[in-house]
Design a protein around this motif. Structure first.
Motif, short mmCIF file in Angstrom:
data_model
loop_
_atom_site.label_atom_id
_atom_site.label_comp_id
_atom_site.label_asym_id
_atom_site.label_seq_id
_atom_site.Cartn_x
_atom_site.Cartn_y
_atom_site.Cartn_z
N LEU A 44 0.86 -1.19 0.00
CA LEU A 44 0.00 0.00 0.00
C LEU A 44 0.89 1.23 0.00
CD1 LEU A 44 -1.17 -2.17 2.30
CD2 LEU A 44 -2.97 -0.46 2.49
N ARG A 45 0.48 2.25 -0.75
CA ARG A 45 1.14 3.55 -0.66
C ARG A 45 0.22 4.50 0.11
NH1 ARG A 45 1.85 7.93 -5.41
NH2 ARG A 45 -0.24 8.38 -4.63
N LEU A 46 0.77 5.10 1.16
CA LEU A 46 -0.01 6.00 1.99
C LEU A 46 0.66 7.38 2.02
CD1 LEU A 46 -0.78 3.66 5.03
CD2 LEU A 46 -2.16 4.04 2.97
N ASN A 47 -0.09 8.40 1.67
CA ASN A 47 0.41 9.78 1.69
C ASN A 47 0.21 10.38 3.07
OD1 ASN A 47 -0.92 12.81 1.33
ND2 ASN A 47 1.05 12.54 0.33
N PHE A 48 1.23 11.03 3.59
CA PHE A 48 1.13 11.63 4.92
C PHE A 48 1.08 13.15 4.91
CE2 PHE A 48 5.72 11.10 4.13
CZ PHE A 48 6.20 12.38 4.40
N SER A 49 1.20 13.77 3.74
CA SER A 49 1.34 15.23 3.70
C SER A 49 0.03 15.97 3.75
CB SER A 49 2.10 15.64 2.43
OG SER A 49 1.37 15.25 1.27
N HIS A 50 -1.05 15.35 3.28
CA HIS A 50 -2.27 16.11 3.01
C HIS A 50 -3.36 15.94 4.05
CE1 HIS A 50 -5.99 17.18 0.66
NE2 HIS A 50 -5.21 18.19 0.38
N ILE A 51 -3.44 14.81 4.70
CA ILE A 51 -4.56 14.55 5.60
C ILE A 51 -4.49 15.45 6.83
CG2 ILE A 51 -3.41 12.69 6.84
CD1 ILE A 51 -6.23 11.31 6.92
N ASP A 52 -5.66 15.89 7.28
CA ASP A 52 -5.78 16.68 8.50
C ASP A 52 -5.26 15.85 9.67
OD1 ASP A 52 -6.61 17.99 10.79
OD2 ASP A 52 -8.60 18.48 10.01
N PRO A 53 -4.27 16.35 10.44
CA PRO A 53 -3.73 15.57 11.56
C PRO A 53 -4.79 15.12 12.56
CG PRO A 53 -2.34 17.47 11.12
CD PRO A 53 -3.56 17.62 10.26
N ALA A 54 -5.88 15.87 12.67
CA ALA A 54 -6.93 15.50 13.61
C ALA A 54 -7.66 14.23 13.16
CB ALA A 54 -7.93 16.65 13.76
N LEU A 55 -7.57 13.90 11.87
CA LEU A 55 -8.26 12.72 11.33
C LEU A 55 -7.32 11.54 11.12
CD1 LEU A 55 -10.42 14.54 8.60
CD2 LEU A 55 -11.10 13.90 10.92
N LEU A 56 -6.02 11.78 11.30
CA LEU A 56 -5.01 10.78 10.96
C LEU A 56 -5.23 9.46 11.70
CD1 LEU A 56 -2.31 9.68 9.92
CD2 LEU A 56 -1.16 11.09 11.65
N ASP A 57 -5.34 9.52 13.01
CA ASP A 57 -5.42 8.30 13.80
C ASP A 57 -6.66 7.49 13.46
OD1 ASP A 57 -3.87 7.07 16.22
OD2 ASP A 57 -5.99 6.80 16.69
N GLU A 58 -7.79 8.18 13.36
CA GLU A 58 -9.04 7.48 13.04
C GLU A 58 -8.98 6.87 11.64
OE1 GLU A 58 -12.81 5.85 13.33
OE2 GLU A 58 -11.47 6.64 14.89
N GLY A 59 -8.39 7.59 10.69
CA GLY A 59 -8.29 7.07 9.34
C GLY A 59 -7.46 5.80 9.26
N LEU A 60 -6.31 5.79 9.90
CA LEU A 60 -5.46 4.60 9.89
C LEU A 60 -6.09 3.46 10.68
CD1 LEU A 60 -1.82 6.02 10.14
CD2 LEU A 60 -2.98 5.03 8.15
N LYS A 61 -6.80 3.80 11.75
CA LYS A 61 -7.50 2.77 12.52
C LYS A 61 -8.53 2.07 11.65
CE LYS A 61 -10.45 2.27 16.64
NZ LYS A 61 -11.10 3.00 17.76
N ARG A 62 -9.31 2.83 10.89
CA ARG A 62 -10.33 2.24 10.01
C ARG A 62 -9.68 1.42 8.90
NH1 ARG A 62 -15.05 6.84 9.07
NH2 ARG A 62 -15.22 7.53 11.26
#
Length: 388
Positions: free
Chosen positions: A356-374
């Motif tokens: 998987l390729r995951l971009n870390f530059s654009h996502i809102d940091p407040a949503l990061l943990d929940e997004g990766l958890k899902r």
């Protein structure tokens, strides 16, 4: 209606399709290589001359070509402004190179994995895409030699600095060895460096083209990752034997690159404010990289392996229990998460499941943990179903 034979090889861009699906505001996207809007600099247009709105030179604005040549020489690329062609984003470089070299069945050599849109262009023109696998510090040199000796490809396309998608940065030893091999076999190098300035550890390295003694070369870059993608200003620098052909191909494509964007690029490149902006950009993305790494450790440590990127915009994950990650897209989007499957980054995607390729530059940091958890939950569910 009779279309060209080439159209039968035309493929849609998976990343563009995913980005379109990710436009819903509730979607947490790790898919695209998008810069953070917060770091797009404010532009001043007050002093732009009126004549910039007129037709321009196919080669690009003379002042911009001088600036780009000076920047390249500082990196160790032997060039003059006369070797610089300003293009409509570095993506156009790949299109021009494909037109220059590729007929149906032409063999070319790529990294595995490699830049998705490069594969799309080269396959459209009918190339037979051979690959050499990437190790932690660059290509497998033994496999590279075998491919060069056996196939004598028309060119090799490499992304040596924070490679897209793997984030690999070639070591000094690998860069020198690659240059020696290309000189030995007389194979043209296309070196793509869109992420060079996004270094988080201060490390840098001389481009491979600056190490060549015999082989022809094209070196390409862009301001899309450091200023604004919307400017659509990139550049190529080519060895003297290739430049005239690339210029003619550019003239047949679009006459000249956006002069308004070129003027804006000239206000930044080579200035103190540009250097200050790059320092801020690196610091901003380093913090996002670190936050992403911590969240990955929380949610993916038992699922995947990865290297912490020292630059660029991506993490490249390899699942410990491989599966076709393309099959996860629908379930992930159902959970309002978007990501980029790894298979399409290979010329033979069905032989390379599990990345998987995951971009870390654009996502809102407040949503990061929940997004990766899902996303981790989607992977676990698929692996359990596969094992059942």
């Amino acid at each position: 209606m009779a279309f060209s034979e080439r159209v039968t090889r035309l493929k849609s861009s998976l990343i563009r399709e995913i980005l379109a699906a990710a436009q819903r505001p509730e979607v947490m996207s790790f898919a695209g290589g998008l810069p953070a809007e917060a770091m797009l600099p404010a532009l001043n247009w007050d002093d732009m001359p009126l004549n910039i709105g007129q037709y321009g030179m196919s080669e690009g604005e003379p002042q911009l070509r001088e600036l780009l040549a000076a920047e390249a020489r500082a990196l160790g690329v032997p060039c003059q402004a006369s070797q610089v062609l300003v293009v409509s984003g570095s993506q156009q470089t790949l299109d021009l190179a494909a037109k220059l070299y590729i007929d149906k069945g032409t063999q070319i050599l790529l990294e595995g994995p490699t830049y998705l849109a490069a594969l799309q262009i080269f396959q459209l023109f009918g190339a037979e895409c051979l690959t050499v696998s990437l190790e932690a510090d660059g290509p497998d040199l033994a496999a590279l030699r075998v491919n060069l000796e056996r196939h004598r490809p028309a060119f090799i396309y490499l992304i040596p600095t924070f490679q897209n998608p793997s984030a690999v940065r070639y070591s000094e030893a690998k860069r020198a060895a690659v240059a020696a091999l290309l000189d030995e076999f007389g194979v043209t190098l296309i070196e793509d460096e869109p992420y060079r300035e996004l270094t988080f550890d201060g490390g840098s390295a001389k481009p491979i083209v600056g190490r060549l003694k015999k082989a022809s070369w094209i070196y390409t870059g862009t301001v899309s990752k450091t200023l604004l993608p919307g400017l659509r200003v990139g550049y190529l620098i080519a060895s003297p034997d290739l430049f005239p052909h690339l210029l003619k191909l550019k003239q047949s494509a679009d006459l000249h690159t956006n002069r308004v964007g070129q003027w804006q690029a000239m206000q930044w490149i080579g200035t103190e404010k540009y250097q200050h902006h790059l320092v801020e950009l690196r610091s901003f993305y380093r913090e996002r990289r670190d936050a992403f790494q911590a969240a990955l450790e929380r949610h993916f440590a038992d699922l995947a392996d990865w290297q912490v990127p020292q630059g660029g915009l991506f993490f490249w994950l390899t699942l410990k229990q491989p599966l076709d990650t393309r099959t996860l897209l629908a379930q992930a989007l159902d959970q309002n998460v978007a990501f980029m499957p790894g298979e399409p980054f290979f010329s033979e995607p069905d032989q390379h499941h599990g990345s998987l390729r995951l971009n870390f530059s654009h996502i809102d940091p407040a949503l990061l943990d929940e997004g990766l958890k899902r996303l981790a939950a989607v992977v676990r569910q698929a692996q359990h179903a596969q094992a059942a």
